[in-house]
Scaffold this active site. Structure first.
Site, short mmCIF file in Angstrom:
data_model
loop_
_atom_site.label_atom_id
_atom_site.label_comp_id
_atom_site.label_asym_id
_atom_site.label_seq_id
_atom_site.Cartn_x
_atom_site.Cartn_y
_atom_site.Cartn_z
CB SER A 321 1.11 -2.65 11.30
OG SER A 321 1.74 -1.41 11.07
CG HIS A 364 0.16 3.44 1.44
ND1 HIS A 364 0.63 3.94 2.64
CD2 HIS A 364 0.83 2.28 1.23
CE1 HIS A 364 1.54 3.13 3.13
NE2 HIS A 364 1.68 2.10 2.30
CB CYS A 377 -2.15 2.69 4.59
SG CYS A 377 -2.37 4.49 4.56
#
Length: 613
Positions: A321, A364, A377
């Site tokens: 991420s 989310h 997310c």
């Protein structure tokens, strides 16, 4: 009478011939003597001198390696070494010397057997028989030196590394010269047991650290034993190398991850100065300066945590991420999204009939870029990545230092991988698919990066968009180099910095539990968790898996939030999760460097009109 005359003529002719031969022989001898005495006089005088004068190279002292404050990170210690010079003896004196020497300084059975089978030659190089002699052993040999033809003691040096395994990959080590490294232009390399840099800074700065050899003129007797020194040209020590590294932070960081398999890089976002470059577990570089034990080498080479790999520059990991920052910036620049653009995350994303899950079951909800970074997310970046396309965010990633070596100078640096359709065709002979784009959008798939590259990426985001380059040395007079601008709208970078701040400083942020609580030291960052292999069941507890199957944990961060000065990347192999394993390390490291800075400023603060320290 005629017969008498004939005899006289024959006698006279023979006498003339014999006399002529004598004159010719004496003339030749005289000419030869004149040639040797006058024309070749200097040459033979030199040869005669060399029969009693011996030239001996003097090894230079290797230059020290210092941290930014002058603290030694590689230095030298005395090493008394015993040498045998074969050129100073014949076979008989050689054998008697070995026998006499063995009674004074016991040699191993293997060494003794090898010596007794050796055939000496005047062309042979001296051989080192023992090193690390005690002062008592040195004194004993010196006392019996006249009985030991060809034996001499050399006061050499042995490299010592005060920070041991905590800086082993950074500083490197020295080792013996291999056959392919020997050079006719550098006689030093032919000296017995001369050591050169083999890795890290030791190898990188070999030419400047090595120094220049000196020459010692020795008068020797008929047995080759030195009688006195009649001349000497001192060696020139190697130059000291001062790094940008803060040894206090290096040691502190290494201790934080000493039980992990990890790489950590800290750098100044404005100058590119690398303050810490840690790879753990490490190894003992002092052991490599000597003859490394087989058991120790085997333990290092078979350890699954790869202590010989410099993870900070050679470890290539899916960035997870942390890569979402590149996808978001590419989306902003392409005007595919703006700060208020929202995406609804139900917990999955569909590309055709293929489902890509978000890490959070149930999703989310509705998020914009800031919230998507804060809560990491996946669905938001699946969507943006699909809109921008692989070429768009791959190009952005390369502008921020990913996909190529940073040329920090230490051997072994890896380029990582920023893939695109051409790359996949070249490596796999396959066409790029939409699914490849979706996986890459969250830093998985084919994307790979090193901790050094991710630290550079972070520095370029938070320094206002300048293409800062990491460096380990500061050239004289160049405190802050001029870096080229990346040419990206500064408001987009502000959005990224704000989102990274919310990761650590907003409730719900993935690193909120590991934030720096003191506002003046507050940090921003981005967690990352990269999958090593696809799990059979989503949500499986990482601790239940074998170590080598667990996810890699990553974190990139900066501090302080209000005026970024430092960037950090922490990569913990098989750490399980970026928030739980990597973020706490980054927090402690960023807090430590800021506290060290504050302490230094306090020491220099004026006291009653005077500056302390």
């Amino acid at each position: 009478m005629p017969k008498e005359n004939e005899k006289q003529r024959i006698f006279t002719r023979r006498a003339l011939i014999f006399g002529g031969l004598q004159v010719a022989a004496f003339s030749t001898l005289a000419a030869r003597l004149a040639y040797l005495q006058f024309i070749k006089a200097k040459e033979y005088a030199t040869l005669s001198e060399n029969n009693r004068i011996k030239l001996q190279l003097i090894s230079p002292e290797r230059g020290q390696i210092l941290d930014r404050f002058g603290v030694p990170m590689a230095t030298n210690e005395k090493n008394y070494r015993l040498f045998l010079d074969y050129s100073a003896m014949n076979q008989q004196t050689f054998r008697s010397t070995v026998d006499a020497l063995h009674t004074l300084i016991p040699l191993s059975d293997k060494k003794l057997k090898t010596l007794k089978s050796t055939r000496v030659s005047t062309a042979s190089m001296p051989e080192m028989l023992r090193e690390h002699l005690s002062w008592e052993e040195v004194s004993l040999i010196e006392l019996h030196m006249l009985e030991l033809a060809g034996v001499y003691i050399d006061t050499g040096q042995i490299r010592h590394y005060p920070f041991a395994d905590k800086a082993a990959h950074l500083i490197g080590y020295v080792g013996s010269v291999s056959e392919d490294e020997v050079s006719d232009d550098e006689p030093l390399l032919r000296l017995p047991d001369f050591k050169i840099g083999k890795n890290g800074v030791e190898k990188m700065l070999e030419d400047s650290l090595r120094g220049t050899a000196g020459i010692r003129q020795l008068e020797v007797n008929v047995h080759g034993v030195p009688v006195r020194e009649i001349g000497k040209k001192p060696s020139i020590p190697g130059g000291a190398a001062r790094l940008t590294i803060d040894s206090r932070l290096q040691e502190y960081t290494a201790n934080l991850v000493k039980d992990q398999s990890a790489g950590v890089v800290v750098m100044d976002v404005d100058t590119g100065n690398v303050l810490t470059l840690v790879s753990m577990p490490g190894f003992d570089p002092d052991a490599f300066s000597k003859v490394i034990a087989n058991d120790y080498w085997k333990a290092l080479s078979t350890d699954k945590k790869a202590p010989l790999l410099n993870k900070a520059i050679s470890g290539q990991y899916p960035p997870g991420s942390t890569f979402k920052l590149m996808v978001g910036l590419a989306g902003f620049e392409a005007k595919t999204i703006h700060p208020d653009t929202t995406v609804f995350c139900p917990g999955q994303f569909y590309l055709g009939d293929h489902k890509f899950n978000c890490w959070k079951q149930g999703g989310h909800g509705t998020v914009n870029f800031r919230k998507a970074i804060e809560q990491s997310c996946d669905t938001f970046f699946y969507t943006i990545g699909d809109r921008v396309g692989i070429e768009g965010f791959a190009k952005m990633a390369r502008r921020f230092g990913l996909g190529d070596v940073e040329n920090i100078g230490i051997i072994g640096e890896k380029p990582g991988v920023i893939p695109d359709p051409d790359w996949k065709m070249q490596h796999y002979k396959q066409r790029w698919s939409g699914g490849d784009t979706i996986n890459c959008a969250i830093g998985q798939g084919y994307v790979l990066a090193t901790p050094l590259q991710l630290a550079v990426m972070t520095a370029r985001i938070v320094n206002g968009g300048y293409a800062v380059v990491p460096r380990l040395f500061v050239p004289p007079g160049e405190e802050k180099p001029a870096f080229d601008p990346i040419r990206i709208d500064s408001t987009l970078l502000d959005e990224a910095c704000d989102a990274m701040s919310s990761v650590c400083n907003e409730q719900g942020g993935t690193a909120y539990a590991h934030r720096i609580a003191e506002p003046r030291f507050a940090m921003g960052g981005k967690t990352g968790t990269s999958q090593v292999r696809k799990l059979i069941r989503e949500g499986m507890d990482q601790n239940l898996l074998p170590w080598e199957y667990r996810h890699h944990a990553l974190f990139v961060g900066f501090a302080p939030v209000d005026k970024p000065k430092y960037a950090v990347c922490v990569a913990v192999e098989h750490g399980g999760g970026g928030a739980s394993a990597a973020a706490p390390v980054a927090r402690d490291v960023l807090l430590k460097i800021q506290q060290l800075d504050e302490d230094a400023r306090d020491e220099k603060a004026p006291v009653n009109g005077k500056t302390s320290g």
